[in-house]
Design a protein around this motif. Sequence first.
Motif, short mmCIF file in Angstrom:
data_model
loop_
_atom_site.label_atom_id
_atom_site.label_comp_id
_atom_site.label_asym_id
_atom_site.label_seq_id
_atom_site.Cartn_x
_atom_site.Cartn_y
_atom_site.Cartn_z
N THR A 70 0.89 -1.44 0.10
CA THR A 70 -0.11 0.23 0.48
C THR A 70 0.54 1.41 0.38
O THR A 70 -0.19 2.10 -0.25
CB THR A 70 -0.95 0.02 1.16
OG1 THR A 70 -0.06 -0.17 2.03
CG2 THR A 70 -2.04 -1.29 1.46
N PRO A 109 -15.93 1.42 2.97
CA PRO A 109 -14.79 1.71 1.99
C PRO A 109 -13.48 1.82 2.75
O PRO A 109 -12.59 1.50 0.96
CB PRO A 109 -15.08 3.84 2.37
CG PRO A 109 -16.54 3.59 3.21
CD PRO A 109 -16.34 2.00 3.48
N GLU A 110 -12.80 1.49 3.80
CA GLU A 110 -11.51 1.83 3.48
C GLU A 110 -10.94 0.16 3.24
O GLU A 110 -10.02 0.08 3.07
CB GLU A 110 -11.34 1.23 5.39
CG GLU A 110 -11.83 0.77 5.79
CD GLU A 110 -13.63 0.56 6.70
OE1 GLU A 110 -14.05 -0.22 7.92
OE2 GLU A 110 -13.60 1.69 6.09
N LYS A 111 -12.11 -1.01 3.13
CA LYS A 111 -11.51 -2.40 2.49
C LYS A 111 -11.52 -2.38 0.78
O LYS A 111 -10.90 -2.04 0.35
CB LYS A 111 -12.81 -3.44 2.90
CG LYS A 111 -12.76 -4.10 4.36
CD LYS A 111 -11.82 -4.39 4.85
CE LYS A 111 -11.88 -4.86 5.91
NZ LYS A 111 -10.40 -5.90 6.00
N TRP A 112 -12.36 -1.05 0.29
CA TRP A 112 -12.24 -1.13 -0.86
C TRP A 112 -10.95 -0.26 -1.20
O TRP A 112 -10.24 -0.70 -2.27
CB TRP A 112 -13.55 0.26 -1.47
CG TRP A 112 -13.07 0.92 -2.39
CD1 TRP A 112 -12.26 1.81 -2.83
CD2 TRP A 112 -13.68 0.08 -4.18
NE1 TRP A 112 -12.17 1.91 -4.77
CE2 TRP A 112 -13.29 1.83 -4.90
CE3 TRP A 112 -14.22 -0.64 -4.76
CZ2 TRP A 112 -13.36 1.17 -6.55
CZ3 TRP A 112 -14.69 -0.63 -6.29
CH2 TRP A 112 -14.09 0.01 -6.93
N ASP A 113 -10.52 0.26 -0.69
CA ASP A 113 -9.10 0.94 -1.08
C ASP A 113 -8.09 0.37 -0.96
O ASP A 113 -7.10 0.62 -1.27
CB ASP A 113 -9.08 2.38 -0.19
CG ASP A 113 -9.56 4.28 0.31
OD1 ASP A 113 -10.82 3.53 -0.86
OD2 ASP A 113 -10.14 4.33 0.84
N ALA A 114 -7.87 -0.16 0.59
CA ALA A 114 -6.87 -1.87 0.23
C ALA A 114 -7.04 -2.35 -0.24
O ALA A 114 -5.92 -3.36 -1.58
CB ALA A 114 -7.35 -2.26 1.83
N ILE A 116 -8.20 -2.20 -4.11
CA ILE A 116 -7.33 -1.27 -5.03
C ILE A 116 -5.93 -1.33 -5.15
O ILE A 116 -5.48 -1.02 -5.73
CB ILE A 116 -8.48 0.20 -5.37
CG1 ILE A 116 -9.50 -0.08 -5.68
CG2 ILE A 116 -7.83 0.87 -6.28
CD1 ILE A 116 -9.75 -1.26 -6.89
N ALA A 117 -5.17 -1.07 -3.69
CA ALA A 117 -4.04 -0.67 -3.67
C ALA A 117 -3.56 -1.42 -3.91
O ALA A 117 -2.27 -1.45 -4.39
CB ALA A 117 -3.91 -0.25 -2.14
N SER A 121 -3.14 -1.00 -7.61
CA SER A 121 -2.14 -0.26 -7.52
C SER A 121 -0.44 -0.23 -7.10
O SER A 121 0.35 -0.04 -8.84
CB SER A 121 -2.33 1.29 -6.30
OG SER A 121 -3.72 2.00 -6.79
#
Length: 265
Positions: A70, A109-114, A116-117, A121
């Motif tokens: 991340t 939402p924090e799981k989505w961000d993780a 994707i990262a 990413s």
Amino acid sequence: MAVDYGIQGHVAVITGSTSGIGQALAGALAEQGVNVILNGFGDPAQIEHDRRKLQERTNASILYHGADMTKPEEITDLIDYAVREFGRLDILVNNAGIQHVAPVDEFPPEKWDALIAVILSSTFHASRAAIPIMKAQGRGRIVNIASAHGLVASAFKAPYVAAKFGVVGFTKGLGVELARTGITANAICPGYVKTPLIEKQIGDQAIARGIPEDRVMEDVILAAQPNKQFVEYGHLAGMLLYLVSDMGASATGAALSIDGGWTAT
């Protein structure tokens, strides 16, 4: 009869390689004499034990770098570490992944961000750092471990599907962009492999769907695969070895299914 893929002495970085698919792919490359940099989370003592055992078993040089997928600066340092230690980088396997299963309207939402990262990413950041090194060498192999879920969807996994579709799309773009550089970029798209991640998914899917785990196995997990069998690590390793050898030089920008017929239906 053993096959010589002509990659002895090459250097590989494999993200997410302290367990599961990544660990198996690291072993397959090391058995061919490839020097491997492992990466991933886990118990430090267990990681060191596994690193030492693989080095003893294969006589390849096996190192470890604890980059957090991340954190772009740590990913860049992972790639630079290969050059610092070995003076080159021939193979990059972007394999790191995490999972969370839930309906979209209940998805944190924090799981989505993780997701994707770690999945999408990090593939960009590692490839971005590796490409100049490979261009200078005139040869390189980037192999992204996508998924059947990079080609088709399943319920309760929309963010994971989005990330894996992104990996496949990024791979295709790389393949076109790098076509005349001596660098290939391909995605391997496995069906279900019985990794620790999948074993956890069985429990998560049981909760999400409100059914017992044995029904998840029969009606959800392997229901997607016509051959009704988990993909084995060796099947993925065989594809990887082909792609990183000279035999795979004309394969680039491809999303290669190893899924028991799942995406054929």
